[in-house]
Enzyme design. Structure first.
Site, PDB file in Angstrom:
ATOM      1  N   LYS A  10      95.685  82.633 107.491  1.00 43.77           N
ATOM      2  CA  LYS A  10      95.561  82.851 108.947  1.00 43.77           C
ATOM      3  C   LYS A  10      94.094  83.082 109.265  1.00 43.77           C
ATOM      4  O   LYS A  10      93.304  83.440 108.375  1.00 43.77           O
ATOM      5  CB  LYS A  10      96.376  84.071 109.413  1.00 43.77           C
ATOM      6  CG  LYS A  10      96.021  85.404 108.712  1.00 43.77           C
ATOM      7  CD  LYS A  10      94.930  86.223 109.344  1.00 43.77           C
ATOM      8  CE  LYS A  10      94.707  87.529 108.638  1.00 43.77           C
ATOM      9  NZ  LYS A  10      93.433  88.204 109.066  1.00 43.77           N
ATOM     10  N   GLN A  98      90.094  88.998  99.619  1.00 40.51           N
ATOM     11  CA  GLN A  98      89.116  89.816 100.359  1.00 40.51           C
ATOM     12  C   GLN A  98      88.289  88.948 101.301  1.00 40.51           C
ATOM     13  O   GLN A  98      87.062  89.035 101.383  1.00 40.51           O
ATOM     14  CB  GLN A  98      88.206  90.567  99.369  1.00 40.51           C
ATOM     15  CG  GLN A  98      89.023  91.437  98.431  1.00 40.51           C
ATOM     16  CD  GLN A  98      88.240  92.581  97.884  1.00 40.51           C
ATOM     17  OE1 GLN A  98      87.024  92.557  97.841  1.00 40.51           O
ATOM     18  NE2 GLN A  98      88.930  93.631  97.476  1.00 40.51           N
ATOM     19  N   LEU A 101      91.673  86.348 105.352  1.00 40.86           N
ATOM     20  CA  LEU A 101      92.535  85.177 105.583  1.00 40.86           C
ATOM     21  C   LEU A 101      94.006  85.472 105.288  1.00 40.86           C
ATOM     22  O   LEU A 101      94.854  84.605 105.398  1.00 40.86           O
ATOM     23  CB  LEU A 101      92.053  83.993 104.725  1.00 40.86           C
ATOM     24  CG  LEU A 101      90.619  83.500 105.031  1.00 40.86           C
ATOM     25  CD1 LEU A 101      90.205  82.440 104.009  1.00 40.86           C
ATOM     26  CD2 LEU A 101      90.489  82.959 106.452  1.00 40.86           C
ATOM     27  N   GLY A 104      97.104  87.521 100.277  1.00 41.54           N
ATOM     28  CA  GLY A 104      98.136  88.304  99.607  1.00 41.54           C
ATOM     29  C   GLY A 104      99.330  88.562 100.506  1.00 41.54           C
ATOM     30  O   GLY A 104     100.476  88.424 100.088  1.00 41.54           O
ATOM     31  N   SER A 105      99.038  88.892 101.766  1.00 42.56           N
ATOM     32  CA  SER A 105     100.128  89.181 102.720  1.00 42.56           C
ATOM     33  C   SER A 105     101.003  87.943 102.930  1.00 42.56           C
ATOM     34  O   SER A 105     102.220  88.034 103.035  1.00 42.56           O
ATOM     35  CB  SER A 105      99.543  89.624 104.056  1.00 42.56           C
ATOM     36  OG  SER A 105      98.751  90.770 103.871  1.00 42.56           O
ATOM     37  N   SER A 106     100.365  86.786 102.965  1.00 48.02           N
ATOM     38  CA  SER A 106     101.118  85.539 103.133  1.00 48.02           C
ATOM     39  C   SER A 106     102.068  85.343 101.954  1.00 48.02           C
ATOM     40  O   SER A 106     103.263  85.068 102.133  1.00 48.02           O
ATOM     41  CB  SER A 106     100.145  84.356 103.212  1.00 48.02           C
ATOM     42  OG  SER A 106     100.847  83.134 103.254  1.00 48.02           O
ATOM     43  N   ASP A 138      99.613  92.642 107.322  1.00 50.08           N
ATOM     44  CA  ASP A 138      99.705  91.283 107.871  1.00 50.08           C
ATOM     45  C   ASP A 138     100.999  90.579 107.481  1.00 50.08           C
ATOM     46  O   ASP A 138     101.238  89.441 107.902  1.00 50.08           O
ATOM     47  CB  ASP A 138      98.511  90.447 107.379  1.00 50.08           C
ATOM     48  CG  ASP A 138      97.231  90.827 108.111  1.00 50.08           C
ATOM     49  OD1 ASP A 138      96.137  90.502 107.613  1.00 50.08           O
ATOM     50  OD2 ASP A 138      97.323  91.460 109.189  1.00 50.08           O
TER      51      ASP A 138
HETATM   52  C1  CDM Z   1      92.364  93.291 109.174  1.00 48.96           C
HETATM   53  C2  CDM Z   1      93.740  92.719 109.204  1.00 48.96           C
HETATM   54  O1  CDM Z   1      93.839  91.713 108.210  1.00 48.96           O
HETATM   55  C3  CDM Z   1      93.988  92.125 110.570  1.00 48.96           C
HETATM   56  O2  CDM Z   1      94.503  90.877 110.480  1.00 48.96           O
HETATM   57  C4  CDM Z   1      94.774  93.779 108.899  1.00 48.96           C
HETATM   58  O3  CDM Z   1      94.690  94.825 109.797  1.00 48.96           O
HETATM   59  C5  CDM Z   1      94.619  94.329 107.490  1.00 48.96           C
HETATM   60  O4  CDM Z   1      95.723  93.868 106.765  1.00 48.96           O
HETATM   61  P1  CDM Z   1      95.755  94.015 105.179  1.00 48.96           P
HETATM   62  O5  CDM Z   1      94.503  93.474 104.597  1.00 48.96           O
HETATM   63  O6  CDM Z   1      97.070  93.486 104.714  1.00 48.96           O
HETATM   64  O7  CDM Z   1      95.675  95.586 105.008  1.00 48.96           O
HETATM   65  P2  CDM Z   1      96.590  96.452 104.054  1.00 48.96           P
HETATM   66  O8  CDM Z   1      96.390  95.986 102.640  1.00 48.96           O
HETATM   67  O9  CDM Z   1      97.950  96.566 104.620  1.00 48.96           O
HETATM   68  O10 CDM Z   1      95.871  97.889 104.258  1.00 48.96           O
HETATM   69  C6  CDM Z   1      94.654  98.162 103.597  1.00 48.96           C
HETATM   70  C7  CDM Z   1      94.064  99.389 104.247  1.00 48.96           C
HETATM   71  O11 CDM Z   1      93.500  98.998 105.525  1.00 48.96           O
HETATM   72  C8  CDM Z   1      93.657 100.065 106.467  1.00 48.96           C
HETATM   73  N1  CDM Z   1      94.415  99.555 107.631  1.00 48.96           N
HETATM   74  C9  CDM Z   1      95.153  98.408 107.553  1.00 48.96           C
HETATM   75  C10 CDM Z   1      95.797  97.966 108.689  1.00 48.96           C
HETATM   76  C11 CDM Z   1      95.691  98.714 109.875  1.00 48.96           C
HETATM   77  N2  CDM Z   1      96.316  98.320 111.002  1.00 48.96           N
HETATM   78  N3  CDM Z   1      94.965  99.860 109.912  1.00 48.96           N
HETATM   79  C12 CDM Z   1      94.309 100.279 108.809  1.00 48.96           C
HETATM   80  O12 CDM Z   1      93.648 101.324 108.855  1.00 48.96           O
HETATM   81  C13 CDM Z   1      94.411 101.181 105.748  1.00 48.96           C
HETATM   82  O13 CDM Z   1      93.465 102.070 105.202  1.00 48.96           O
HETATM   83  C14 CDM Z   1      95.104 100.441 104.620  1.00 48.96           C
HETATM   84  O14 CDM Z   1      95.374 101.293 103.510  1.00 48.96           O
HETATM   85  N1  ATP Z   2      99.617  87.668  95.737  1.00 42.47           N
HETATM   86  C1  ATP Z   2      98.345  88.072  95.785  1.00 42.47           C
HETATM   87  N2  ATP Z   2      97.366  87.210  96.101  1.00 42.47           N
HETATM   88  C2  ATP Z   2      96.063  87.635  96.179  1.00 42.47           C
HETATM   89  N3  ATP Z   2      95.649  88.893  95.929  1.00 42.47           N
HETATM   90  C3  ATP Z   2      96.608  89.777  95.607  1.00 42.47           C
HETATM   91  C4  ATP Z   2      97.980  89.416  95.522  1.00 42.47           C
HETATM   92  N4  ATP Z   2      98.676  90.507  95.203  1.00 42.47           N
HETATM   93  C5  ATP Z   2      97.799  91.513  95.099  1.00 42.47           C
HETATM   94  N5  ATP Z   2      96.542  91.088  95.309  1.00 42.47           N
HETATM   95  C6  ATP Z   2      95.351  91.971  95.291  1.00 42.47           C
HETATM   96  O1  ATP Z   2      95.152  92.339  96.669  1.00 42.47           O
HETATM   97  C7  ATP Z   2      93.772  92.181  97.037  1.00 42.47           C
HETATM   98  C8  ATP Z   2      93.734  91.710  98.453  1.00 42.47           C
HETATM   99  O2  ATP Z   2      94.234  90.385  98.461  1.00 42.47           O
HETATM  100  P1  ATP Z   2      94.019  89.510  99.758  1.00 42.47           P
HETATM  101  O3  ATP Z   2      92.645  89.819 100.314  1.00 42.47           O
HETATM  102  O4  ATP Z   2      94.377  88.110  99.455  1.00 42.47           O
HETATM  103  O5  ATP Z   2      95.163  90.112 100.671  1.00 42.47           O
HETATM  104  P2  ATP Z   2      95.235  90.393 102.216  1.00 42.47           P
HETATM  105  O6  ATP Z   2      94.897  91.826 102.400  1.00 42.47           O
HETATM  106  O7  ATP Z   2      96.546  89.908 102.671  1.00 42.47           O
HETATM  107  O8  ATP Z   2      94.132  89.459 102.862  1.00 42.47           O
HETATM  108  P3  ATP Z   2      92.812  89.831 103.610  1.00 42.47           P
HETATM  109  O9  ATP Z   2      92.643  91.329 103.615  1.00 42.47           O
HETATM  110  O10 ATP Z   2      91.765  89.123 102.781  1.00 42.47           O
HETATM  111  O11 ATP Z   2      92.995  89.266 104.968  1.00 42.47           O
HETATM  112  C9  ATP Z   2      93.195  91.167  96.057  1.00 42.47           C
HETATM  113  O12 ATP Z   2      91.841  91.490  95.796  1.00 42.47           O
HETATM  114  C10 ATP Z   2      94.076  91.288  94.811  1.00 42.47           C
HETATM  115  O13 ATP Z   2      93.471  92.131  93.870  1.00 42.47           O
END
Ligand code: CDM
Ligand code: ATP
Length: 289
Positions: A10, A98, A101, A104-106, A138
């Site tokens: 995304k 990181q 995009l 991981g969430s996808s 996400d």
């Molecule tokens: C930046 C976005 O990608 C927007 O699309 C999302 O808000 C983040 O989604 P994400 O990377 O899947 O984040 P997660 O792995 O769920 O959360 C990582 C950390 O980001 C912070 N986090 C995440 C989402 C949110 N609405 N508020 C937060 O403060 C929290 O500290 C959380 O522990």
């Molecule tokens: N299926 C997976 N694909 C990619 N990374 C993963 C996965 N599962 C766990 N991880 C860990 O989670 C971290 C974050 O992955 P990624 O950034 O792809 O996820 P995201 O939070 O959904 O995306 P982003 O924050 O980049 O929008 C990676 O650095 C990796 O160590």
């Protein structure tokens, strides 16, 4: 039974932080749109009692309990009380981590939908959002996987119409950004520039990029630009390139990936220009899904 899926990425078009939830997560108002860049997810349901096994082509992606797919597997069987089944997943990563995009969430969302479907959808959409949003903020967006206005911590979705026909060029530098750090940096931001989410949605509906591009702001980027040296440097390089080529660059989510829109007629020239100027970056042409 084997299921083969494309687990797409995304980009965010505008990202405002509008508050904070009791659990410390930030409340958002943003637009997210699925794009064609995707991982390949192969899920083999062995139809016998057992556990999950994940293999992947990327060494920095965990294959044990830290993989987001494992967390979703655990949540699904906890919620349904069904007996855990042996499932083998092969994850061919193409979406950089990181990057902002949603890679991981996808993966988590596509795996959830496939598992739920395999058992005849015992968990409805609202409950799926509820139990996955803390696994990955996400994931709810990808459960629906449509252009959406996203609010809450990422669980409130409103589908929107997207008529933009332009292509997207992604520019991913060779460094990542931790989402946690991006949110922490935001707290230091004094004067924020807000995205105009309503105007962005209007522009997506009209399909006219000029109607929306000036309203694309990202609070997380603004926080990172306060002190993340990598992002500061990278942004400066993009601005220089943008001046020469009259292009605008926008950061997706919590970064580090930026993107620009480009019309079909000059895409090869722009792609080559970016590829040669931005050495060390991964440059990908993709489209809205
Ligand atoms: C930046 C976005 O990608 C927007 O699309 C999302 O808000 C983040 O989604 P994400 O990377 O899947 O984040 P997660 O792995 O769920 O959360 C990582 C950390 O980001 C912070 N986090 C995440 C989402 C949110 N609405 N508020 C937060 O403060 C929290 O500290 C959380 O522990
Ligand atoms: N299926 C997976 N694909 C990619 N990374 C993963 C996965 N599962 C766990 N991880 C860990 O989670 C971290 C974050 O992955 P990624 O950034 O792809 O996820 P995201 O939070 O959904 O995306 P982003 O924050 O980049 O929008 C990676 O650095 C990796 O160590």
């Amino acid at each position: 039974m084997i299921v083969e899926l494309k687990s797409n990425a995304k980009i965010n078009l505008g990202l405002n932080i509008v508050g904070k939830a009791e659990n410390g997560y930030h409340l958002l108002d943003m637009v997210m749109v699925p794009i064609s860049l995707a991982d390949n997810l192969s899920i083999d349901f062995k139809e016998i009692k057992g556990n999950l096994k994940i293999e992947t082509n990327m060494k920095d992606v965990p294959v044990g309990k830290d993989n987001i797919i494992s967390k979703v597997y655990k949540e699904f069987y906890r919620e349904t009380g069904l007996e855990k089944q042996m499932i083998e997943v092969y994850l061919k990563k193409n979406i950089p981590s990181q990057a902002g995009l949603g890679g991981g969430s996808s993966n988590g969302a596509f795996f959830f939908n496939a598992l739920n479907k395999y058992y005849g959808n015992p968990i409805n959409f609202q409950r799926a959002v509820e139990i996955t949003k803390e696994v990955g903020a996400d994931i709810p967006f990808f459960l629906l996987n449509k252009p959406s206005r996203v609010e809450g911590i990422g669980e409130n979705l409103g589908v929107i119409e997207n008529n933009i026909k332009d292509k997207i060029i992604l520019i991913k530098p060779d460094f990542g950004v931790s989402t946690v750090v991006a949110y922490k940096n935001y707290a230091k931001l004094e004067d924020k520039k807000d995205a105009d989410i309503d105007k962005i949605i209007e522009g997506m509906k009209s399909g006219n990029l000029d109607d929306l591009e000036n309203y694309l702001e990202n609070h997380l980027e603004q926080g990172l630009l306060l002190e993340d040296k990598n992002i500061i440097e990278f942004r400066k390089k993009l601005e220089k390139l943008g001046k020469n080529q009259d292009m605008k660059f926008h950061m997706s989510g919590s970064g580090s990936c930026y993107y620009t829109f480009v019309g079909k007629d000059n895409i090869d020239q722009i792609y080559d220009e970016i590829k040669t100027t931005m050495e060390g970056c991964r440059v990908e042409i993709c489209s809205f899904l």
